[in-house]
Scaffold this active site. Structure first.
Site: not given
Ligand SMILES: [Zn+2]
Length: 200
Positions: A45, A127, A166, A176
Site C-alpha cells: 500500500h 504500507e 492494493h 495505491d
Molecule cells: Zn491501500
C-alpha cells in the site's frame, strides 16, 4: 569497484508475530484470521497523512484509532475509520509495526485476489509512506525487500509470486501504491535479499 555490504536479515518471531527491532505501535484494529488460514498474500500500500505530507504522527494516530478529526480538514472524513496495516515503512526506511503478522489487520477492505475475496483474511498488509505520484525512496525499497524476505522466511505459505498492490486487489476503488511504485526494482531487490533464518 566497491562491494556493497548487506545489512543482516530482519527477524520475525513466529510465536509473537513481531519483527525484531521494529518500532512497535500496537493497534486495537485487528482480530484473528479465520481458523486454519495462513498468510498467503502480501499487499503493498501507499499512504500519507494529510495526503502528500510526510513525517507527521498521523498514520500512527489513524491506525491506533486516535486521529483528531479537528487537526486537518481531511481527517474529519477518516477519523472514525477502524483501519490498520501490519507495518508501515517511513520515508527514511524505518519500519513501524501495528499488528502481529499472524493476526488479521484491517488494510484491504473490499478486495479479491485471483478470485478469492476478503484479502484481509489471508494477507499481510505493508504500507509505504508516500503517494501515487511521488517516487518512493531508496531506503523504502531496501526496507520493503528486507521485510518481505523476512516474511517469506517466517511464513512459508507466502510466495514471491503472491505479492500485489492494493490497486490490484481493489481495482476501481483503490489506486495505491500507485504508478510511482517500481515493481521491477522491488522484485530485483527481493531476489537479492539475504535469506532470513526463522525463529519461534
Ligand atoms: Zn491501500
Amino acid at each position: 569497484m566497491s562491494v556493497a555490504v548487506s545489512p543482516p536479515p530482519l527477524q520475525i518471531d513466529r510465536t509473537t508475530g513481531l519483527l525484531a527491532g521494529a518500532r512497535q505501535v500496537l493497534s486495537p484494529h485487528f482480530d484473528a484470521r479465520p481458523a486454519g488460514v495462513s498468510p498467503e498474500l502480501l499487499v503493498v500500500h501507499g499512504i500519507s497523512l494529510p495526503p502528500g505530507e510526510f513525517g507527521g504522527p498521523w498514520i500512527d494516530r489513524l491506525f491506533t484509532g486516535t486521529l483528531p478529526g479537528d487537526a486537518h480538514p481531511y481527517f474529519r472524513e477518516i477519523a472514525g475509520q477502524r483501519v490498520s496495516a501490519h507495518a508501515l515503512i517511513r520515508r527514511d526506511g524505518q519500519i513501524v509495526q501495528y499488528v502481529p503478522f499472524g493476526e488479521r489487520a484491517w488494510h484491504a477492505g473490499q478486495s479479491a485476489y485471483r478470485g478469492r475475496s476478503a484479502c484481509n483474511d489471508f494477507s499481510i498488509g505493508v504500507e509505504l509512506e508516500g503517494t501515487d505520484d511521488t517516487p518512493y525512496t531508496d531506503a523504502q525499497y531496501q526496507a520493503l525487500a528486507a521485510l518481505s524476505a523476512a516474511l517469506l522466511a517466517a511464513y512459508p505459505s507466502l510466495t514471491k509470486q503472491a505479492i500485489a498492490g492494493h490497486s490490484d486487489v481493489s481495482p476501481g476503488r483503490k489506486t495505491d501504491p500507485g504508478p510511482s511504485f517500481e515493481w521491477a526494482r522491488f522484485r530485483e531487490l527481493l531476489d537479492q535479499a539475504p535469506r532470513a533464518s526463522t525463529r519461534g
